[in-house]
Design a protein around this motif. Structure first.
Motif, short mmCIF file in Angstrom:
data_model
loop_
_atom_site.label_atom_id
_atom_site.label_comp_id
_atom_site.label_asym_id
_atom_site.label_seq_id
_atom_site.Cartn_x
_atom_site.Cartn_y
_atom_site.Cartn_z
N LYS A 1 40.86 45.21 35.05
CA LYS A 1 40.65 45.11 36.50
C LYS A 1 39.21 44.77 36.87
O LYS A 1 38.90 44.58 38.05
CB LYS A 1 41.02 46.45 37.17
N ILE A 2 38.33 44.72 35.87
CA ILE A 2 36.91 44.48 36.18
C ILE A 2 36.65 43.12 36.86
O ILE A 2 35.90 43.07 37.84
CB ILE A 2 36.02 44.72 34.94
N PRO A 3 37.27 42.02 36.40
CA PRO A 3 37.00 40.76 37.12
C PRO A 3 37.37 40.83 38.61
O PRO A 3 36.61 40.34 39.46
CB PRO A 3 37.88 39.74 36.38
N ALA A 4 38.49 41.46 38.93
CA ALA A 4 38.88 41.59 40.35
C ALA A 4 37.87 42.46 41.09
O ALA A 4 37.53 42.20 42.24
CB ALA A 4 40.28 42.17 40.47
N ALA A 5 37.39 43.51 40.41
CA ALA A 5 36.40 44.39 41.04
C ALA A 5 35.09 43.63 41.28
O ALA A 5 34.48 43.76 42.34
CB ALA A 5 36.15 45.62 40.17
N LEU B 1 41.18 45.95 45.55
CA LEU B 1 41.27 45.12 44.35
C LEU B 1 42.43 44.14 44.40
O LEU B 1 42.48 43.20 43.61
CB LEU B 1 41.43 46.01 43.11
N ALA B 2 43.36 44.36 45.30
CA ALA B 2 44.54 43.50 45.36
C ALA B 2 44.42 42.44 46.45
O ALA B 2 45.41 41.93 46.95
CB ALA B 2 45.79 44.35 45.58
N ARG B 3 43.19 42.11 46.82
CA ARG B 3 42.97 41.19 47.93
C ARG B 3 43.09 39.76 47.43
O ARG B 3 42.12 39.02 47.42
CB ARG B 3 41.57 41.42 48.46
N GLU B 4 44.25 39.37 46.98
CA GLU B 4 44.38 38.02 46.47
C GLU B 4 44.78 37.05 47.57
O GLU B 4 45.38 37.45 48.56
CB GLU B 4 45.37 37.97 45.32
N GLY B 5 44.44 35.79 47.40
CA GLY B 5 44.91 34.81 48.35
C GLY B 5 43.90 34.46 49.43
O GLY B 5 44.12 33.59 50.24
#
Ligand code: HEM
Lengths: 417, 67
Positions: A289-293, A349-353
């Motif tokens: 999860k580090i890249p997303a963080a 962390l789930a802020r994709e898009g």
């Protein structure tokens, strides 16, 4: 530098409607110095997406995400240069032979089509592929710096890690002597703290930067290696061989961009991690999860404010602007704009898009973004792997510096071994 | 599903490739190397995520029912 003085407010020009005036001193705003990104959130709530501040001689601030996006990509109407390429070259042509030419920071103050000529030679050297080759040396240094402070149970994070890590990597890449790191850093600090925008003072400041590098630059001309200075000497601009002046124009930008940016990114990341033990636990349990963080830290704490200059009288997002006026792209506010990011103050962390624009948009997109991302990711990985849960030292409150590059002045971390 | 890219306006963020390296091919400078491609079956979600990651908003997804 927390105690910067507010600059005097100047009267608003007639074409600026009172509804667009909002008081924000980008160098000394008291709220920003106390907590930079809380102040950015407040500005997003209170101020119009395009506003005019009476501080620092009066200038526009572009705070809305879409407005920043549009202005950054509209290079015809909004220039990166205070004085146009044509004017500068006319001035240089009229100067007596041998007189020192003014420095023109490259490629950042060049607009298209000249911009591509000056950015071109560096693209490959900063590409994701080229940066991948640096990963091992970045990791080695990150590990050594963390292991050096670990037994102490505390550290002054900026001084011990955030500064030496990217600065050493950059000096090696550039080909400058790593032992003189302290001198270079002090000079960059001095450069950024000086808010005097009088052209002759700016030139004097830039000249100090090229002076400190002069011996290395001349040495690489004769004895090229695989560093950036050598690469620049081997480049051509519009069919002409590089001159000392060209090299100096690059050096002033690379120097400032390479030495003062990642430091602040890492420090802002360390503050967030130190104040969010549950996030640390989540990342230690699942390092994937580090890249997303790292991306969400860049968005939540976007920290640079590049300037633009209005090329001709124009209307932008319904606002009248006059030739020569300055507009500061407030990227920290753009990435906290609720019309682009739902609940922007939340760390998610789930802020994709939705893509953040911490590295800018348009042709000037940060040349060092791939390097910076590797450095940030590797640092967070090694901190999570090697340090136990860390926190801020409650006895040492944070203060922030503002200006074109925001960040905490120092971050005191503590942990229990 | 098809991907269309406004290649001239790519500024080399390389976020698409960070998500889907095998779909979004880059040139040596790290800019997008292709203008359009068909998405292989099973990779649609990855292609969509790569497109949305572009800070420059130059990647367009053409879903099959739009063609
Ligand atoms: C997290 C760290 C960094 C951030 C947030 C950052 C941010 C930015 C931004 C927003 C711009 C666009 C400026 C504009 O539109 O006028 C920019 C440009 C630039 N950055 Fe960075 N930067 C970072 C690290 C670096 C590093 C490590 C280097 C070099 C080693 C670098 C070199 C440059 C250069 C040369 C430009 C000018 C590009 C051009 O004008 O074409 N940056 N940076």
């Amino acid at each position: 530098m927390a105690q910067a003085n507010l600059s005097p407010a100047v009267p608003k020009p007639d074409h600026v409607p009172a509804s667009l005036v909002y008081d924000f001193d980008m160098f000394a705003d008291p709220g920003m110095i106390e907590n930079a990104h809380n102040r950015a959130l407040e500005i997003v709530k209170e101020a119009p997406p395009v506003f005019w501040t009476p501080r620092n001689d009066g200038h526009w601030v572009i705070a809305g995400h879409n407005a920043v996006f549009n202005m950054s990509r509209d290079t015809e109407r909004f220039s990166n240069a205070m004085v146009s390429y044509e004017q500068i070259h006319a001035m240089i042509a009229s100067m007596p032979e041998g007189a020192p030419k003014p420095l023109i920071p490259a490629p950042i103050t060049y607009d298209p089509p000249h911009h591509a000529v000056y950015r071109g030679p560096l693209q490959k050297a900063f590409s994701p592929k080229a940066m991948t080759a640096l990963k091992d040396s970045i990791r080695e240094l990150a590990v050594a710096l963390i292991e050096a402070v670990k037994p102490k149970g505390e550290c002054a994070f900026v001084d011990a890690i955030a500064e030496p890590l990217p600065v050493t990597i950059f000096l090696r890449m550039f080909g400058l002597p790593v032992e003189r790191q302290r001198e270079y850093r002090d000079l960059v600090k001095e450069h950024f703290e000086d808010t005097d925008s009088d052209p002759s003072h700016v030139q004097a400041r830039l000249k100090k930067v090229t002076d400190i590098m002069h011996d290395t630059i001349m040495e690489r001309k004769e004895n090229p290696t695989d560093d950036l200075i050598s690469l620049l000497w081997q480049s051509e601009f519009n069919g002409e061989k590089a001159t000392l002046w060209d090299i100096q124009n690059y050096c002033v930008v690379l120097f400032a961009a390479g030495l003062d940016t990642v430091v602040n990114g890492m420090s802002l990341g360390a503050v967030h991690l130190a104040t969010n033990p549950q996030l640390q636990a989540e990342l230690r349990a699942d390092p994937d999860k580090i890249p997303a963080a790292a991306e969400e830290i860049l968005r939540r704490y976007t920290f640079t404010l590049p300037p633009r200059f209005v090329s001709a009288d124009t209307e932008f997002e319904g606002v009248q602007m006059k030739h020569g006026e300055k507009a500061v792209l407030m990227l920290p506010a753009a990435d906290l704009d609720p019309s682009e990011f739902d609940s922007p103050e939340e760390f998610n962390l789930a802020r994709e898009g939705k893509a953040h624009i911490a590295f800018g948009t348009g042709p000037h997109r940060c040349l060092g973004s791939h390097l910076a991302r590797f450095e940030l990711n590797i640092l967070y990985e090694e901190m999570m792997a090697r340090l136990p849960e860390f926190r801020l030292d409650p006895d040492k409150p944070l203060t922030y510096h503002g200006g074109h590059v925001w960040g905490p002045d120092e971050v005191y971390l503590k942990w229990d071994n | 599903m098809k991907i269309l890219i406004d290649k001239a306006n790519c500024v080399g963020n390389a976020r698409c490739a960070a998500i889907a390296e095998t779909l979004y091919l880059l040139d040596d400078d790290g800019y997008i190397a292709v203008e359009e491609f068909e998405v292989p079956a099973g990779m649609e979600q990855l292609a969509r995520r790569g497109a949305k990651a572009c800070p420059e908003r130059v990647i367009q997804v053409i879903e099959d029912d739009q063609e």
